[in-house]
Design an enzyme around this catalytic site. Structure first.
Site, short mmCIF file in Angstrom:
data_model
loop_
_atom_site.label_atom_id
_atom_site.label_comp_id
_atom_site.label_asym_id
_atom_site.label_seq_id
_atom_site.Cartn_x
_atom_site.Cartn_y
_atom_site.Cartn_z
CG ASP A 1 -21.08 -3.56 46.26
OD1 ASP A 1 -20.53 -2.48 45.99
OD2 ASP A 1 -21.58 -4.30 45.39
CG ASP B 1 -18.34 -6.44 45.94
OD1 ASP B 1 -17.90 -5.30 46.17
OD2 ASP B 1 -19.41 -6.65 45.34
#
Length: 608
Positions: free
Chosen positions: A308, A509
């Site tokens: 990420d 996430d």
């Protein structure tokens, strides 16, 4: 395979140790019932083991525990009670150590569920009532106060709203919404209170869907196969073959028993969990929490890393990257006055200015006469001077001498601009952005050196911002503007090529972390949801610890395999000696203990 409940493991270890101790003391005292104590210590462990073996066989799983069961059963049947108790103690001890490592994996999603709003302020007949969110229906009007988590999906009824959506989308900077815009549950109100028109019940909201995604991904995740069980079939067949051959050739059943005793796979049962626990302890000292041994083993085999952006490759918060002033004005003085005024604001950008001023040791003064227009700007007096801080449009309407937009040329993509006016004149602009971590490039290089051959960026932030970061780090592919579902799809696509490592820090996430072979959460700065979903948590705010974890996992797995292979090799040699009658069962049990000590000492190298 193996007894699963930690309490059962502890109980069986105590029974085996107690039976051996009591029986040995009775034997020394010349008591005839010493054999009963050894038998009890063996039989109880054996009973628990047989139940687990039957359960595993029904699932189609075959493990080395069968060898331990055979040796204990034969010891009881042939009257070698001390040898049987020693085997039982070795087995129960190994199960206890393995259970200790696996127990760290059983994490509840309490933190993720705890973030979900439980109550909301709903307008009823012109007044506000605090109601459970499961009573909110589409069409209800809700008040969301500053700092509150948006409870349900809806449409903005107020003129503007400032939302921190980093936990949902990965956007590091707050979003300014206008009347009529969609507002997603799970975002945090970072500005003034606003009214919301509910469009979906809480059970169908965005945040509730993220919770479901995490649960589904965890349920789909295949269980890790223990290294020991990979050798189960051939070692079991070899053991039975040697033991049967010794009995058939000599007619001496005790030789067969001795073979089974020295074949008990304690190098696997003991050395593996010791090596894994040692490796986990070593990584904990480096600020890396490995939740279970299976995660460590899988981490050693990953070939693809999906990262990420926000909070992982970047800091995840707005920081000043440059200041542009008008004429000869001092930039630090402009920041000092702006931060002094912003002390009265709860806006995330205002807090970033105050934090930077403190970092530069600038003396801040108390503001007065403050008026803030939510999401637009703030003005008031500092040290007798009129100060205004806000967006370029807000400041342009207050000053007539210069246009703040004239100072915005050639700014980095994805940056946010704050304009400052002093006594009715433009002082300059302050440019903020989410900085790239200084150790990000070195971390990517270290990951490549540690055996990761493919690196992917997957972020919920804007594509232009993601592309800029990817360009700085020379990473491709780089995906931006991903929803939680799309991140899971990226993980699935990459997993078709090789075992995948996913790194993230936000609630958005969490589903991808749970679905990856190994999920790594930035625990020091990230959300509790990502930490709960991940297999590995970086407890320090240093992304370079990720490469350290991969290297340490590979070394730990290598040491564990060395211990296993060395232990099995020595066991095979001992089996041959036992088959020829050179090792009676009790001596074989003690020899196996010596082998155990050797492989455990080797396994402890993982601590270094």
């Amino acid at each position: 395979m193996g007894i699963q409940m930690p309490s059962a493991r502890t109980f069986l270890l105590a029974i085996a140790a107690g039976g051996l101790a009591v029986g040995t003391l009775a034997w020394i005292a010349g008591e005839a019932w010493s054999g009963w104590a050894w038998s009890a210590g063996t039989a109880i462990v054996l009973t628990g083991l047989i139940v687990e073996i039957v359960t595993s066989l029904r699932r189609g799983e075959v493990g080395l525990d069968i060898v331990a069961a055979l040796s204990m059963s034969a010891a009881l049947a042939f009257g070698e009670l001390l040898a049987g108790n020693i085997v039982a103690l070795m087995y129960a001890g190994g199960q206890f150590l393995e259970g200790y490592a696996a127990g760290r994996a059983r994490r509840e999603m309490s933190a993720l569920l705890g973030r979900v709003a439980r109550e909301a302020s709903r307008y009823v007949d012109g007044r506000l009532e605090i109601v459970p969110i499961d009573t909110i229906l589409p069409g209800d009007r809700i008040l969301v106060r500053q700092g509150e988590v948006v409870p349900v999906d809806g449409t903005l009824l107020s003129d503007t709203a400032i939302l921190d959506r980093s936990a949902l989308t990965g956007e590091s900077l707050p979003a300014r919404l206008q009347e009529g815009d969609e507002v997603l549950s799970g975002a945090t109100n970072a500005g003034a209170p606003f009214d919301l028109h509910a469009v979906r019940p809480a059970a169908e909201s965005t945040y509730a869907n993220i919770v479901r995604l995490v649960r589904q991904a965890q349920e789909r995740k295949a269980p890790i196969v223990r290294i020991a069980d990979r050798y189960a079939i051939w070692f079991l067949l070899l053991t039975v073959l040697i033991a049967g051959a010794a009995w058939w050739a000599t007619g001496d059943r005790i030789r067969a028993l001795a073979v089974l005793v020295v074949a008990t796979p304690c190098p696997l049962i003991l050395a593996l969990p010791v090596a894994i626990i040692a490796g986990m302890s070593r990584m904990a000292r480096e600020g890396v929490l490995i939740k279970d041994g299976g995660a460590l083993e899988t981490l050693a085999k990953v070939k693809t890393a999906i990262l990420d952006k926000t909070g992982t490759l970047t800091f995840g918060e707005a920081r000043i990257i440059t200041m542009r002033t008008v004429e000869s004005r001092d930039a630090n003085e402009m920041l000092r006055l702006a931060a002094s005024l912003d002390q009265a604001s709860g806006h995330v950008i205002a807090q970033a200015l105050v934090k930077e001023a403190h970092h530069r040791h600038l003396p801040l003064s108390p503001p007065s006469g403050v008026r803030e227009i939510g999401g637009t700007g703030i003005h008031g007096r500092v040290e007798g001077r009129d100060i205004a801080v806000g967006g370029s449009r807000f400041i342009r309407e207050l000053v007539r001498d210069r246009d703040p937009y004239a100072l915005r040329a050639d700014l980095p993509e994805g940056s946010v601009v704050v304009a400052v006016a002093v006594d009715g004149a433009l002082a300059g602009i302050i440019v903020l952005a989410d900085d790239l971590r200084p150790d990000a490039a070195a971390m990517l290089e270290a990951l490549t050196e540690s055996g990761i051959d493919r690196i992917v960026i997957a972020s919920g932030d804007r594509q232009d911002v993601v592309d800029a970061v990817a360009g700085q780090l020379s990473v491709a592919p780089a995906y931006g503007e991903l929803t939680p579902e799309e991140k899971v799809e990226v993980v699935a696509q990459e997993a078709a090529r090789a075992p995948v490592l996913m790194v993230g820090d936000g609630v958005n996430d969490a589903p991808a972390l749970a679905s990856a072979a190994v999920g790594v959460a930035m625990g020091a700065r990230g959300s509790a949801a990502s930490a709960e979903s991940a297999d590995v948590v970086l407890l320090v705010d240093r992304i370079d610890r990720l490469a350290v974890a991969v290297r340490a996992a590979r070394r730990t797995r290598r040491i564990a395999l060395e211990s296993v292979l060395a232990g099995l090799g020595l066991s095979v040699v001992a089996m041959v000696f036992a088959a020829f009658g050179y090792l009676p069962p009790v001596a074989g049990a003690f020899l196996q203990e010596a082998i155990d000590v050797a492989v455990i000492v080797n396994a402890l190298r993982a601590l270094r």
